[in-house]
Enzyme design. Structure first.
Site, PDB file in Angstrom:
ATOM      1  N   LEU A  65       2.093 -10.841   0.463  1.00 42.08           N
ATOM      2  CA  LEU A  65       1.300 -10.970  -0.752  1.00 42.08           C
ATOM      3  C   LEU A  65      -0.056 -10.289  -0.589  1.00 42.08           C
ATOM      4  O   LEU A  65      -0.494 -10.044   0.537  1.00 42.08           O
ATOM      5  CB  LEU A  65       1.113 -12.466  -1.058  1.00 42.08           C
ATOM      6  CG  LEU A  65       2.436 -13.202  -1.330  1.00 42.08           C
ATOM      7  CD1 LEU A  65       2.262 -14.708  -1.220  1.00 42.08           C
ATOM      8  CD2 LEU A  65       2.970 -12.815  -2.703  1.00 42.08           C
ATOM      9  N   PRO A  66      -0.737  -9.992  -1.705  1.00 41.63           N
ATOM     10  CA  PRO A  66      -1.980  -9.216  -1.592  1.00 41.63           C
ATOM     11  C   PRO A  66      -3.066  -9.887  -0.734  1.00 41.63           C
ATOM     12  O   PRO A  66      -3.610  -9.261   0.166  1.00 41.63           O
ATOM     13  CB  PRO A  66      -2.424  -9.055  -3.049  1.00 41.63           C
ATOM     14  CG  PRO A  66      -1.170  -9.156  -3.850  1.00 41.63           C
ATOM     15  CD  PRO A  66      -0.285 -10.131  -3.108  1.00 41.63           C
ATOM     16  N   THR A  96      -1.934  -9.240   4.894  1.00 37.53           N
ATOM     17  CA  THR A  96      -3.177  -9.118   5.659  1.00 37.53           C
ATOM     18  C   THR A  96      -4.186 -10.092   5.058  1.00 37.53           C
ATOM     19  O   THR A  96      -4.568  -9.949   3.892  1.00 37.53           O
ATOM     20  CB  THR A  96      -3.737  -7.686   5.576  1.00 37.53           C
ATOM     21  OG1 THR A  96      -2.732  -6.780   6.022  1.00 37.53           O
ATOM     22  CG2 THR A  96      -4.973  -7.541   6.449  1.00 37.53           C
ATOM     23  N   LYS A 171      -4.907  -7.097  13.448  1.00 37.59           N
ATOM     24  CA  LYS A 171      -4.750  -6.294  12.227  1.00 37.59           C
ATOM     25  C   LYS A 171      -6.111  -5.836  11.670  1.00 37.59           C
ATOM     26  O   LYS A 171      -6.274  -4.688  11.256  1.00 37.59           O
ATOM     27  CB  LYS A 171      -3.985  -7.122  11.184  1.00 37.59           C
ATOM     28  CG  LYS A 171      -3.852  -6.486   9.818  1.00 37.59           C
ATOM     29  CD  LYS A 171      -2.985  -5.247   9.830  1.00 37.59           C
ATOM     30  CE  LYS A 171      -2.952  -4.587   8.455  1.00 37.59           C
ATOM     31  NZ  LYS A 171      -2.251  -3.315   8.476  1.00 37.59           N
ATOM     32  N   LYS A 246     -10.407  -4.625   0.743  1.00 38.75           N
ATOM     33  CA  LYS A 246     -10.199  -6.035   1.139  1.00 38.75           C
ATOM     34  C   LYS A 246     -10.203  -6.150   2.660  1.00 38.75           C
ATOM     35  O   LYS A 246     -10.887  -7.006   3.231  1.00 38.75           O
ATOM     36  CB  LYS A 246      -8.853  -6.525   0.581  1.00 38.75           C
ATOM     37  CG  LYS A 246      -8.467  -7.918   1.044  1.00 38.75           C
ATOM     38  CD  LYS A 246      -6.974  -8.195   0.908  1.00 38.75           C
ATOM     39  CE  LYS A 246      -6.138  -7.323   1.792  1.00 38.75           C
ATOM     40  NZ  LYS A 246      -4.799  -7.793   2.083  1.00 38.75           N
TER      41      LYS A 246
HETATM   42  P1  NAD Z   1       1.530  -5.024  -3.664  1.00 41.86           P
HETATM   43  O1  NAD Z   1       0.412  -5.374  -4.585  1.00 41.86           O
HETATM   44  O2  NAD Z   1       2.261  -3.748  -3.845  1.00 41.86           O
HETATM   45  O3  NAD Z   1       2.627  -6.210  -3.674  1.00 41.86           O
HETATM   46  C1  NAD Z   1       2.319  -7.558  -3.750  1.00 41.86           C
HETATM   47  C2  NAD Z   1       3.468  -8.263  -4.467  1.00 41.86           C
HETATM   48  O4  NAD Z   1       3.197  -9.677  -4.459  1.00 41.86           O
HETATM   49  C3  NAD Z   1       3.618  -7.840  -5.933  1.00 41.86           C
HETATM   50  O5  NAD Z   1       4.974  -7.503  -6.195  1.00 41.86           O
HETATM   51  C4  NAD Z   1       3.166  -9.081  -6.715  1.00 41.86           C
HETATM   52  O6  NAD Z   1       3.861  -9.234  -7.953  1.00 41.86           O
HETATM   53  C5  NAD Z   1       3.555 -10.180  -5.738  1.00 41.86           C
HETATM   54  N1  NAD Z   1       2.824 -11.438  -5.939  1.00 41.86           N
HETATM   55  C6  NAD Z   1       1.485 -11.610  -6.064  1.00 41.86           C
HETATM   56  N2  NAD Z   1       1.198 -12.925  -6.215  1.00 41.86           N
HETATM   57  C7  NAD Z   1       2.384 -13.579  -6.173  1.00 41.86           C
HETATM   58  C8  NAD Z   1       2.764 -14.945  -6.279  1.00 41.86           C
HETATM   59  N3  NAD Z   1       1.851 -15.901  -6.469  1.00 41.86           N
HETATM   60  N4  NAD Z   1       4.082 -15.256  -6.198  1.00 41.86           N
HETATM   61  C9  NAD Z   1       5.023 -14.292  -6.016  1.00 41.86           C
HETATM   62  N5  NAD Z   1       4.730 -12.974  -5.920  1.00 41.86           N
HETATM   63  C10 NAD Z   1       3.421 -12.624  -6.009  1.00 41.86           C
HETATM   64  O7  NAD Z   1       0.916  -5.114  -2.175  1.00 41.86           O
HETATM   65  P2  NAD Z   1       1.431  -4.363  -0.844  1.00 41.86           P
HETATM   66  O8  NAD Z   1       0.845  -3.002  -0.790  1.00 41.86           O
HETATM   67  O9  NAD Z   1       2.903  -4.564  -0.735  1.00 41.86           O
HETATM   68  O10 NAD Z   1       0.647  -5.234   0.263  1.00 41.86           O
HETATM   69  C11 NAD Z   1       1.021  -6.567   0.557  1.00 41.86           C
HETATM   70  C12 NAD Z   1       0.226  -7.007   1.786  1.00 41.86           C
HETATM   71  O11 NAD Z   1       0.530  -6.141   2.884  1.00 41.86           O
HETATM   72  C13 NAD Z   1      -1.300  -6.940   1.598  1.00 41.86           C
HETATM   73  O12 NAD Z   1      -1.896  -8.041   2.233  1.00 41.86           O
HETATM   74  C14 NAD Z   1      -1.672  -5.627   2.284  1.00 41.86           C
HETATM   75  O13 NAD Z   1      -3.011  -5.644   2.756  1.00 41.86           O
HETATM   76  C15 NAD Z   1      -0.667  -5.580   3.413  1.00 41.86           C
HETATM   77  N6  NAD Z   1      -0.323  -4.228   3.894  1.00 41.86           N
HETATM   78  C16 NAD Z   1      -0.066  -3.214   3.019  1.00 41.86           C
HETATM   79  C17 NAD Z   1       0.272  -1.955   3.505  1.00 41.86           C
HETATM   80  C18 NAD Z   1       0.546  -0.796   2.572  1.00 41.86           C
HETATM   81  O14 NAD Z   1       0.635   0.353   3.066  1.00 41.86           O
HETATM   82  N7  NAD Z   1       0.716  -1.018   1.274  1.00 41.86           N
HETATM   83  C19 NAD Z   1       0.372  -1.732   4.882  1.00 41.86           C
HETATM   84  C20 NAD Z   1       0.165  -2.803   5.766  1.00 41.86           C
HETATM   85  C21 NAD Z   1      -0.193  -4.055   5.249  1.00 41.86           C
END
Ligand code: NAD
Length: 298
Positions: A65-66, A96, A171, A246
């Site tokens: 999740l975000p 994260t 991380k 973030k």
């Molecule tokens: P994203 O915004 O693409 O996806 C998040 C998902 O969570 C969305 O589909 C959203 O609808 C869902 N969501 C949000 N609140 C929710 C809830 N209450 N119940 C159910 N679903 C819910 O984000 P992302 O890029 O996939 O990143 C996710 C995490 O991974 C973050 O913490 C980010 O920092 C970390 N991260 C991302 C990357 C990257 O390259 N994108 C790499 C490493 C780590």
């Protein structure tokens, strides 16, 4: 077979859940976005109508999740998993979040009779898709041992970093390097270009020299150098500038909490704050090169 619940099917969570399904796991998926659920169900995952139903159906629950606030809502909200999951369910949070948030979530989980580890990832969407992520794990040795075979289905490296919160500590340090190095690569390519150097030539030289780093050789912010990077796709994410900010903010809060001087981390935070405030929070974080080039709007 262990049944796995997967919550959060965004840029990272969707390909991670996809790999679990592809490798024969029994996966139940949930997201606020119905389209994301439908996509995974087409691939063989099982849909549930609520967090409650998911919690009651599985032995392990992964969250991607975000923010820490989103994880807390999913854990401890009125329909949250802590109310409904089976006793001793293993919760794996791969989002994260801050070290403090990870430790607070662990306490909440323990109080409700659940086990929990923090297992953030590095590698980005390409590594999530190719199942070559690096997992950095904080938590008990026995919970790590239980989770490792599952995480290995999505990653090339699963490393125990120590007690709960230490995965997030690793991380946040890693992503502070990433934010700083993306700015460094952007500045160097901007400078090279102004000096009359072909960016492809600079890449050829620097990728085999001491300036080599992931931000350059795997995720180059200059278009037309590497295939399949956001720079070649109008900087569509990927990893958004909002997420990078973030993570940098988490690094600065962490640094303050232990009295660590991180001047370049602070500068990177300021630059990503500026970039976000200019309205580019939804672009990939590598798009910061456009601000550094003075080439906004993109
Ligand atoms: P994203 O915004 O693409 O996806 C998040 C998902 O969570 C969305 O589909 C959203 O609808 C869902 N969501 C949000 N609140 C929710 C809830 N209450 N119940 C159910 N679903 C819910 O984000 P992302 O890029 O996939 O990143 C996710 C995490 O991974 C973050 O913490 C980010 O920092 C970390 N991260 C991302 C990357 C990257 O390259 N994108 C790499 C490493 C780590």
């Amino acid at each position: 077979m262990t049944s796995i619940g997967f919550i959060g099917l965004g840029h990272m969570g969707a390909p991670m859940a996809h790999n679990l399904v592809k490798k024969g796991q029994n996966v139940f998926v949930f997201d606020l976005n119905q389209k994301a659920i439908d996509h995974l169900v087409q691939e063989g995952a099982k849909a549930v109508s609520s967090l409650k139903e998911l919690s009651q159906s599985v032995d392990v629950i992964m969250t991607m999740l975000p923010t820490g606030r989103d994880v807390e809502a999913v854990y401890a909200g009125t329909d949250g998993i802590l109310r409904h999951a089976k006793p001793a369910t293993l919760l794996i949070d791969s989002s994260t979040v801050s070290v403090d948030d990870a430790r607070a979530l662990h306490q909440l989980a323990n109080k409700a009779g659940m086990r929990m580890i923090d297992a953030p990832v590095s590698g980005g969407v390409a590594a999530a898709t190719a199942a070559t992520l690096t997992f950095m794990v904080g938590g008990d040795e026995s919970d790590f041992a239980y989770a490792k075979p599952i995480l290995s289905l999505m990653g090339k490296a699963v490393i125990h970093a120590g007690p709960i919160g230490n995965g997030q500590a690793a991380k946040v340090c890693n992503n502070m390097i990433l934010g700083i190095s993306m700015i460094a690569v952007s500045e160097a390519f901007m400078l090279g270009s102004k000096l009359g150097l072909d960016p492809k030539k600079l890449f050829e030289i620097s990728s085999q020299s001491s300036g080599q780093c992931w931000s350059m050789t795997t995720y180059c912010p200059v278009s037309g150098i590497l295939p399949n990077v956001p720079a070649n796709n109008d900087y569509q994410p990927g990893f958004t500038a909002a997420m990078m900010l973030k993570d940098l903010r988490i690094s600065q809060m962490a640094a303050q909490s232990v009295g660590a001087a991180t001047p370049l981390g602070a500068e990177a935070t300021a630059l990503y704050t500026l970039f976000n405030n200019l309205g580019h929070r939804d672009l990939d974080f590598s798009a910061i090169i456009k601000m550094i080039e003075g080439a906004l709007p993109i």
